[in-house]
Design a protein around this motif. Structure first.
Motif, PDB file in Angstrom:
ATOM      1  N   TYR A 161       0.351  -1.421  -0.041  1.00  0.00           N
ATOM      2  CA  TYR A 161      -0.123   0.170   0.028  1.00  0.00           C
ATOM      3  C   TYR A 161       1.040   1.262  -0.097  1.00  0.00           C
ATOM      4  O   TYR A 161       1.772   1.538   0.495  1.00  0.00           O
ATOM      5  CB  TYR A 161      -0.599  -0.281   1.339  1.00  0.00           C
ATOM      6  CG  TYR A 161      -1.407   0.933   1.352  1.00  0.00           C
ATOM      7  CD1 TYR A 161      -2.341   1.529   0.377  1.00  0.00           C
ATOM      8  CD2 TYR A 161      -1.169   1.754   2.635  1.00  0.00           C
ATOM      9  CE1 TYR A 161      -3.504   3.094   1.236  1.00  0.00           C
ATOM     10  CE2 TYR A 161      -1.719   3.385   2.940  1.00  0.00           C
ATOM     11  CZ  TYR A 161      -3.173   3.684   1.772  1.00  0.00           C
ATOM     12  OH  TYR A 161      -3.956   4.666   2.450  1.00  0.00           O
ATOM     13  N   PHE A 195      -8.134  -7.590  -0.841  1.00  0.00           N
ATOM     14  CA  PHE A 195      -8.553  -6.952  -0.353  1.00  0.00           C
ATOM     15  C   PHE A 195      -9.649  -6.400   0.445  1.00  0.00           C
ATOM     16  O   PHE A 195     -10.618  -5.136  -0.079  1.00  0.00           O
ATOM     17  CB  PHE A 195      -8.605  -5.601  -1.773  1.00  0.00           C
ATOM     18  CG  PHE A 195      -7.184  -5.459  -3.109  1.00  0.00           C
ATOM     19  CD1 PHE A 195      -5.583  -4.608  -2.237  1.00  0.00           C
ATOM     20  CD2 PHE A 195      -7.497  -6.008  -3.488  1.00  0.00           C
ATOM     21  CE1 PHE A 195      -4.909  -4.446  -2.714  1.00  0.00           C
ATOM     22  CE2 PHE A 195      -6.438  -5.672  -4.492  1.00  0.00           C
ATOM     23  CZ  PHE A 195      -5.464  -5.191  -4.650  1.00  0.00           C
ATOM     24  N   PHE A 235      -9.762  -3.011   2.416  1.00  0.00           N
ATOM     25  CA  PHE A 235      -9.463  -1.399   2.238  1.00  0.00           C
ATOM     26  C   PHE A 235     -11.681  -1.662   1.851  1.00  0.00           C
ATOM     27  O   PHE A 235     -12.332  -0.877   1.907  1.00  0.00           O
ATOM     28  CB  PHE A 235      -8.835  -1.660   0.223  1.00  0.00           C
ATOM     29  CG  PHE A 235      -7.779  -1.472   0.266  1.00  0.00           C
ATOM     30  CD1 PHE A 235      -6.766  -0.820   1.151  1.00  0.00           C
ATOM     31  CD2 PHE A 235      -7.032  -1.594  -1.324  1.00  0.00           C
ATOM     32  CE1 PHE A 235      -5.480  -1.064   0.994  1.00  0.00           C
ATOM     33  CE2 PHE A 235      -6.208  -1.644  -1.388  1.00  0.00           C
ATOM     34  CZ  PHE A 235      -5.338  -0.988  -0.145  1.00  0.00           C
ATOM     35  N   TYR A 257      -7.548   3.298  -3.783  1.00  0.00           N
ATOM     36  CA  TYR A 257      -6.482   2.766  -3.068  1.00  0.00           C
ATOM     37  C   TYR A 257      -5.473   2.672  -4.010  1.00  0.00           C
ATOM     38  O   TYR A 257      -5.603   2.278  -5.158  1.00  0.00           O
ATOM     39  CB  TYR A 257      -6.465   1.408  -2.560  1.00  0.00           C
ATOM     40  CG  TYR A 257      -7.466   1.570  -1.462  1.00  0.00           C
ATOM     41  CD1 TYR A 257      -7.081   2.107  -0.575  1.00  0.00           C
ATOM     42  CD2 TYR A 257      -9.041   1.901  -1.873  1.00  0.00           C
ATOM     43  CE1 TYR A 257      -8.100   2.130   0.905  1.00  0.00           C
ATOM     44  CE2 TYR A 257      -9.951   1.652  -0.547  1.00  0.00           C
ATOM     45  CZ  TYR A 257      -9.434   2.287   1.207  1.00  0.00           C
ATOM     46  OH  TYR A 257     -10.398   2.985   2.129  1.00  0.00           O
ATOM     47  N   VAL A 308      -1.269   0.804  -4.729  1.00  0.00           N
ATOM     48  CA  VAL A 308      -0.310  -0.269  -4.760  1.00  0.00           C
ATOM     49  C   VAL A 308       0.287  -0.619  -5.570  1.00  0.00           C
ATOM     50  O   VAL A 308      -0.019  -0.348  -6.860  1.00  0.00           O
ATOM     51  CB  VAL A 308      -1.405  -1.771  -4.526  1.00  0.00           C
ATOM     52  CG1 VAL A 308      -2.703  -1.203  -2.677  1.00  0.00           C
ATOM     53  CG2 VAL A 308      -2.292  -2.308  -4.428  1.00  0.00           C
TER      54      VAL A 308
END
Length: 271
Positions: A40, A224, A227, A264, A266
């Motif tokens: 992340y 995930f 998340f 997000y 990553v």
């Protein structure tokens, strides 16, 4: 004596079957698709009214397409450029939600292609002006995700198949059956082509699968859950994960979901 021999034979057969069963289980574990790791690196804001159906990073900008469920009156079927500071979408095209439910998008050869859900109508736009150039019939009952390997388009329709389309004729060149551990991997949703592999969201899950397009085999799974949990903690109306984009400049993936408050970022630790 005969009864004893029969009993011994039966025990021997059972032992043999048990051994084969254990060997099969061991083989299944050995051949199991690995879970891929990511690191992340941060997040960007995302519009919580955006029912994400497509995400693509192109020409230094993040494009997003959205759908409009009838049960969610505040949603719209549109696509545009995401403001990475605010999460707002600079709308380029909006569909009449009474006729069309917006789905995946893909930019290829200065054209932007857009799928719709059940109307079986796809749209083609000039990427520079966003003027409609034409429409095409979606090859299937539904349109879900769309991506490209820079030559052809890859389309998902919620099944375990990917359809490879010619970008000029929009006809199916070939169909790829996707298999995970020897079993058809259905519910393929939003797509992204990254370094020779097709990555697909799995509908109603927090998983993304990595697909080898040469044979349809799933080579890895990304999970995930954290998340998704955070998204729902911030916005209780947040739905399933759906949205994969890849920035070739930073070599990072952008992940989001329907009505999530964040996008997000990553780094994929590829195997």
């Amino acid at each position: 004596m005969k009864r004893i021999l029969v009993a011994l034979c039966v025990l021997g057969l059972l032992s043999c079957e048990n051994k084969k069963s254990e060997e099969k289980k061991t083989q299944t574990v050995v051949n199991a698709v690995p879970t891929l790791e990511t690191v992340y690196s941060g997040f960007y804001p995302h519009d919580v009214n955006a029912f994400t159906e497509g995400l693509q990073y192109y020409d230094g900008q993040l494009f997003e397409s959205t759908g409009s469920p009838k049960s969610l009156s505040n949603t719209r079927s549109l696509f545009g450029v995401v403001n990475m500071q605010t999460g707002e979408i600079d709308v380029k095209v909006e569909l009449d939600k009474t006729q069309f439910f917006g789905e995946g998008i893909c930019v290829l050869n200065d054209k932007l292609y857009q799928l719709t859900y059940k109307s079986r109508v796809g749209f083609i736009y000039d990427f520079n002006t966003f003027e409609e150039l034409g429409r095409f019939q979606i090859p299937g009952q539904e349109g879900w995700g769309l991506t490209s390997d820079s030559t052809d388009l890859y389309m998902s329709d919620g099944t375990s198949y990917l359809k490879v389309l010619d970008p000029e004729s929009l006809k199916v060149k070939k169909t790829i059956g996707v298999m995970q551990n020897g079993v058809p991997r259905d519910s393929l949703n939003e797509l992204e082509y990254i370094n020779g592999f097709v990555y697909a969201n799995i509908w109603l899950s927090n998983k993304i699968v990595k697909i080898d397009p040469s044979n349809g085999e799933v080579k890895g799974v990304l999970k995930f859950d954290a998340f998704a949990q955070e998204a729902r903690a911030i916005n209780p109306k947040a739905q399933e994960m759906n949205g994969i984009a890849y920035n070739p400049e930073t070599k990072k993936m952008l992940i989001t979901g329907k009505m999530w408050p964040k996008i997000y970022e990553v780094t994929l630790l590829d195997k």
